[in-house]
Motif scaffolding. Structure first.
Motif, mmCIF file in Angstrom:
data_model
loop_
_atom_site.group_PDB
_atom_site.id
_atom_site.type_symbol
_atom_site.label_atom_id
_atom_site.label_comp_id
_atom_site.label_asym_id
_atom_site.label_seq_id
_atom_site.Cartn_x
_atom_site.Cartn_y
_atom_site.Cartn_z
ATOM 1 N N LEU A 79 0.827 -1.211 0.000
ATOM 2 C CA LEU A 79 0.000 0.000 0.000
ATOM 3 C C LEU A 79 0.857 1.255 0.000
ATOM 4 N N PRO A 80 0.323 2.359 -0.532
ATOM 5 C CA PRO A 80 1.025 3.644 -0.404
ATOM 6 C C PRO A 80 1.179 4.006 1.078
ATOM 7 N N LEU A 81 2.312 4.585 1.413
ATOM 8 C CA LEU A 81 2.596 4.981 2.791
ATOM 9 C C LEU A 81 2.896 6.479 2.861
ATOM 10 N N VAL A 82 2.522 7.079 3.966
ATOM 11 C CA VAL A 82 3.004 8.405 4.338
ATOM 12 C C VAL A 82 3.757 8.220 5.643
ATOM 13 N N VAL A 83 5.016 8.591 5.685
ATOM 14 C CA VAL A 83 5.856 8.331 6.858
ATOM 15 C C VAL A 83 6.286 9.650 7.467
ATOM 16 N N ASP A 84 6.003 9.816 8.767
ATOM 17 C CA ASP A 84 6.297 11.067 9.462
ATOM 18 C C ASP A 84 6.786 10.748 10.875
ATOM 19 N N ALA A 85 7.302 11.755 11.555
ATOM 20 C CA ALA A 85 7.606 11.707 12.985
ATOM 21 C C ALA A 85 8.469 10.486 13.322
ATOM 22 N N ASP A 86 8.011 9.676 14.297
ATOM 23 C CA ASP A 86 8.836 8.527 14.706
ATOM 24 C C ASP A 86 8.935 7.465 13.626
ATOM 25 N N GLY A 87 8.034 7.473 12.657
ATOM 26 C CA GLY A 87 8.221 6.614 11.500
ATOM 27 C C GLY A 87 9.519 6.943 10.784
ATOM 28 N N LEU A 88 9.843 8.230 10.729
ATOM 29 C CA LEU A 88 11.096 8.674 10.108
ATOM 30 C C LEU A 88 12.290 8.373 11.008
ATOM 31 N N ASN A 89 12.121 8.544 12.314
ATOM 32 C CA ASN A 89 13.233 8.243 13.225
ATOM 33 C C ASN A 89 13.585 6.765 13.197
ATOM 34 N N LEU A 90 12.581 5.901 13.088
ATOM 35 C CA LEU A 90 12.855 4.467 12.951
ATOM 36 C C LEU A 90 13.511 4.163 11.607
ATOM 37 N N LEU A 91 13.111 4.898 10.571
ATOM 38 C CA LEU A 91 13.732 4.721 9.255
ATOM 39 C C LEU A 91 15.214 5.097 9.299
ATOM 40 N N ALA A 125 17.976 15.543 9.151
ATOM 41 C CA ALA A 125 19.363 15.403 9.603
ATOM 42 C C ALA A 125 19.633 13.992 10.115
ATOM 43 N N ARG A 126 18.673 13.429 10.863
ATOM 44 C CA ARG A 126 18.853 12.058 11.357
ATOM 45 C C ARG A 126 18.839 11.056 10.215
ATOM 46 N N LEU A 127 17.986 11.281 9.227
ATOM 47 C CA LEU A 127 17.955 10.387 8.066
ATOM 48 C C LEU A 127 19.272 10.402 7.303
ATOM 49 N N MET A 128 19.893 11.575 7.216
ATOM 50 C CA MET A 128 21.092 11.724 6.409
ATOM 51 C C MET A 128 22.381 11.605 7.214
ATOM 52 N N GLY A 129 22.274 11.546 8.542
ATOM 53 C CA GLY A 129 23.465 11.423 9.377
ATOM 54 C C GLY A 129 24.307 12.673 9.418
ATOM 55 N N ILE A 130 23.670 13.846 9.300
ATOM 56 C CA ILE A 130 24.372 15.123 9.364
ATOM 57 C C ILE A 130 23.606 16.040 10.316
ATOM 58 N N SER A 131 24.049 17.273 10.450
ATOM 59 C CA SER A 131 23.383 18.202 11.348
ATOM 60 C C SER A 131 22.205 18.875 10.658
ATOM 61 N N SER A 132 21.249 19.338 11.463
ATOM 62 C CA SER A 132 20.130 20.084 10.886
ATOM 63 C C SER A 132 20.614 21.392 10.272
ATOM 64 N N GLN A 133 21.696 21.955 10.810
ATOM 65 C CA GLN A 133 22.268 23.170 10.219
ATOM 66 C C GLN A 133 22.745 22.893 8.797
ATOM 67 N N ALA A 134 23.361 21.737 8.591
ATOM 68 C CA ALA A 134 23.821 21.371 7.247
ATOM 69 C C ALA A 134 22.638 21.209 6.295
ATOM 70 N N ILE A 135 21.537 20.662 6.790
ATOM 71 C CA ILE A 135 20.330 20.542 5.969
ATOM 72 C C ILE A 135 19.864 21.929 5.543
ATOM 73 N N GLN A 136 19.796 22.857 6.479
ATOM 74 C CA GLN A 136 19.270 24.187 6.208
ATOM 75 C C GLN A 136 20.196 25.019 5.329
#
Length: 500
Positions: free
Chosen positions: A342-354, A374-385
């Motif tokens: 099925l199609p999924l929408v993944v947010d919040a702790d779904g993303l943290n588990l991912l 940042a957690r998904l990519m293994g970098i800082s949120s500053q680097a994302i921004q």
């Protein structure tokens, strides 16, 4: 889906327009500078019709040349105009120097800038210091100019983009002007619409400098703005014999102990944008009470993976993550959900588990804010921004499907389409539960048969526009549930007239 396109560019593409304008249509840099400066002056007059005293800060590049042209026209109209030259005049570009000389001949006062300069309380300040060519941390003398302009609390018009903002990323280059308004030229720059740029731009207008329409077919934009009107066919009125089964069934999976509000908000949002049925799979302790305030929601307590299977069989789309947590219970639900087609929408702790257990999936929408990204990519949120567009593309490449990078100037990337940007929304939306509402909106749209990429773009736009409508009563104190009536309004076109 045919988009109503508003293209967005980066600096290199704007330079390519300028090159083609000269090569194909003999529109020299001097002609374009004259048009830009005049357009900026005309806008200043419309925006501040009572303004008489103008202070113009000019750098040594073409941006400064635009400022000199504005100053020339202000002098011609009898305004009290003063130019403050920033930096060494010996290094001025030829076209900017010609504009400066025209000002000198018109008797415009031109002074080298220093920190002790007395601005004598102008009505408007014009920022023409740095343009699209600056991508490095600003020099100290430029920072001093910025501080001087900001300190006097006078309206500021920035030419092309606020000094200190990277035209390509929206990153602040150490310091930046917070403009009251910005007039940009040829096309919208990405840096004006996302990251820190959207906070510094103020009111934004774009002037195409009368470039031939043909010219715009030669340069591919980097992104395009989302217009809800482009998706009107998905929101057309339903036939009289419609039933709820035609509007789809959304399954929300989440609600760890103490977090039952998150799936409840996502569930109501899905209903408010038109989903026919919404079920919530949650902790058994939450099931009896979660839907008290919204009895239309169906709740089921889940203790084991098998308890979830029956709900999944009835669903058209699953929203995984609101209030989910990262316990063994959450991991069990996540594992069961990710086995499905099925199609999924993944947010919040779904993303943290991912982030802990990465997967690649083509049939999902991921909706991270910068911290989750940042957690998904293994970098800082500053680097994302610092470079949101690059982060968006890297996440999409790594995890597949459709990626939504939330924040000021939210970005959406779907397969086989340009990245899309939403310039709606406001700071009042920086409060608990807004992301849960967005995940429910996107899930509710997917349930109605809307393709994932279109549903993500529509959802981001509807959510942001609902926030703007709710904010008319004040941004401070706005909560996620305030969006609900506006989600319903924005999801409907005018109903057809019926004969009685």
């Amino acid at each position: 889906m045919q988009s109503i396109k508003t293209p967005i560019y980066q600096a290199q593409q704007i330079r390519e327009f300028e090159r083609l304008a000269q090569e194909r249509f003999s529109l020299t840099s001097q002609i374009l500078m004259q048009r830009a400066g005049k357009a900026a002056f005309d806008f200043l007059q419309r925006r501040w019709p009572q303004a008489h005293k103008i202070a113009v800060f000019c750098g040594g590049g073409n941006n400064g040349g635009d400022g000199y042209v504005l100053a020339f026209h202000a002098k011609e109209r009898g305004m009290d105009v003063t130019v403050w030259q920033v930096g060494n005049q010996d290094n001025m570009k030829e076209t900017a120097l010609a504009a400066q000389q025209a000002c000198q001949q018109a008797k415009v006062p031109i002074h080298p800038f220093d920190e002790k300069a007395n601005l004598q309380h102008p009505d408007v300040i014009v920022d023409a210091v740095c343009g699209i060519g600056v991508h490095h941390t600003l020099r100290e003398n430029i920072v001093a100019v910025i501080k001087k302009m900001q300190r006097v609390h006078i309206p500021i018009l920035s030419i092309d983009l606020p000094t200190g903002i990277d035209a390509d990323t929206g990153q602040m280059l150490g310091a930046a002007i917070y403009a009251t308004a910005t007039i940009t030229f040829i096309g919208l720059k990405l840096g004006l619409l996302t990251g820190s740029g959207i906070a510094c731009t103020g009111e934004l207008i774009c002037n195409d400098l009368q470039l031939p329409t043909e010219l715009f077919s030669y340069v591919q934009p980097i992104a395009e703005k989302i217009h809800l009107s482009a998706y009107a066919p998905f929101l057309k009125p339903r036939s009289r014999d419609w039933h709820k089964g035609l509007s789809g069934h959304v399954l929300i999976v989440g609600g760890e102990l103490g977090y039952s509000g998150a799936p409840r908000m996502a569930a109501e949002a899905a209903l408010r944008v038109g989903a026919g049925l919404v079920s919530v799979a949650t902790r058994p302790e939450n099931a009896a009470t979660l839907n008290i305030a919204c009895p239309e929601i169906m709740c089921r307590g889940i203790s084991h993976a098998d308890d979830l299977s029956a709900l999944i069989q009835k669903a058209n789309v699953i929203v995984l993550g609101p209030g989910l947590g990262q316990t063994d219970w959450a991991k069990m639900l996540r594992e069961q959900v990710c086995k499905q087609d099925l199609p999924l929408v993944v947010d919040a702790d779904g993303l943290n588990l991912l982030a802990h257990t990465p997967l690649f999936h083509e049939n999902w929408v991921l909706t991270p804010h910068p911290g989750e990204a940042a957690r998904l990519m293994g970098i800082s949120s500053q680097a994302i921004q610092q470079d949101r567009m690059t982060a968006l593309k890297e996440m999409n490449k790594r995890f597949g499907g459709v990626t939504v990078l939330k924040g000021a100037g939210s970005l959406v990337l779907a397969p086989n389409s340009l990245p899309a940007l939403c310039d709606k929304g406001n700071p009042g939306m920086a409060s608990a539960g807004m992301g849960d509402v967005l995940s429910g909106v996107i899930g509710g749209l997917i349930a109605q048969g809307i393709p994932l990429g279109d549903a993500a773009k529509m959802g981001v736009c509807i959510h942001a526009m609902a926030g703007d409508l709710a904010a008319k009563e004040g941004e401070r104190g706005m909560i996620a549930m305030d969006l609900m009536p506006y989600l319903r309004r924005l999801s409907n076109q005018e109903p057809p007239q019926r004969n009685v």
